[in-house]
Design a protein around this motif. Structure first.
Motif, PDB file in Angstrom:
ATOM      1  N   ALA A 159      10.406  -9.643  56.128  1.00  0.00           N
ATOM      2  CA  ALA A 159      11.500  -9.561  57.097  1.00  0.00           C
ATOM      3  C   ALA A 159      10.852  -9.511  58.480  1.00  0.00           C
ATOM      4  N   VAL A 160      11.327 -10.357  59.374  1.00  0.00           N
ATOM      5  CA  VAL A 160      10.673 -10.497  60.688  1.00  0.00           C
ATOM      6  C   VAL A 160      11.567  -9.969  61.799  1.00  0.00           C
ATOM      7  N   ASP A 161      10.915  -9.585  62.887  1.00  0.00           N
ATOM      8  CA  ASP A 161      11.622  -9.232  64.113  1.00  0.00           C
ATOM      9  C   ASP A 161      11.789 -10.514  64.911  1.00  0.00           C
ATOM     10  N   VAL A 162      13.001 -10.773  65.373  1.00  0.00           N
ATOM     11  CA  VAL A 162      13.259 -11.941  66.198  1.00  0.00           C
ATOM     12  C   VAL A 162      13.306 -11.483  67.651  1.00  0.00           C
ATOM     13  N   PRO A 163      12.348 -11.916  68.477  1.00  0.00           N
ATOM     14  CA  PRO A 163      12.398 -11.512  69.884  1.00  0.00           C
ATOM     15  C   PRO A 163      13.586 -12.173  70.576  1.00  0.00           C
ATOM     16  N   VAL A 164      14.124 -11.488  71.564  1.00  0.00           N
ATOM     17  CA  VAL A 164      15.287 -12.034  72.290  1.00  0.00           C
ATOM     18  C   VAL A 164      14.854 -12.473  73.663  1.00  0.00           C
TER      19      VAL A 164
END
Length: 164
Positions: A159-164
């Motif tokens: 599961a990845v963090d999606v940068p905004v």
């Protein structure tokens, strides 16, 4: 030419980050979702995504699902979507927080009138990205290569963090 201007071009080769290794999976996913939103190839919402998978699964490049779903009914939907995608060899990416994905899509849509999201842009329970008509970008290729590397080694895609 700004970064946003270059992202509007479907297969721009002008965009380069420092090194290939510096592109995290989350960053690549962010770039690919931005591109898909700009070209109208993003489908949001469980119903819209299920319909697309049923009618035209060959047009789906990959699927994005939130990893931490609390509701039992959504867990069942996700299990079915994952099974279908695995059966049809559609890569699945998990995001740690669907709010990041929602914020990203809202920001991209707000910046350009040309952005088209099919389905409910507020429903991030399932997001499908379709293949573009003009060929896939280098970011799309790299994202799928990451996925294939994980699968080849028998590891689940994190599961990845999606940068905004």
């Amino acid at each position: 030419m700004t970064f946003a201007d270059t992202m509007d071009k479907e297969n721009s080769n002008d965009i380069q980050l420092n090194t290939r290794e510096s592109r995290t999976l989350g960053h690549l996913l962010m770039l690919c979702v931005k591109q898909a939103t700009r070209r109208g190839g993003l489908h949001c919402g469980m119903t819209t995504c299920a319909q697309l998978l049923k009618t035209d699964h060959n047009s789906v490049m990959y699927c994005v699902l939130p990893s931490g779903c609390e509701q039992l009914s959504m867990q069942i939907h996700h299990t079915l979507i994952k099974a279908f995608c695995n059966e049809k060899n559609i890569p699945i990416f998990l995001v740690k927080d669907e709010q990041y994905l929602s914020t990203l899509i809202r920001k991209v849509s707000a910046k350009s009138r040309r952005c088209r999201v099919k389905g409910n842009a507020e429903d991030m329970n399932c997001v499908l990205v379709q293949y573009p008509g003009k060929g896939i970008s280098k970011f799309d290729k790299e994202l799928v290569e990451h996925y294939n590397r994980y699968m080849k080694n028998g590891m689940p895609v994190p599961a990845v963090d999606v940068p905004v």
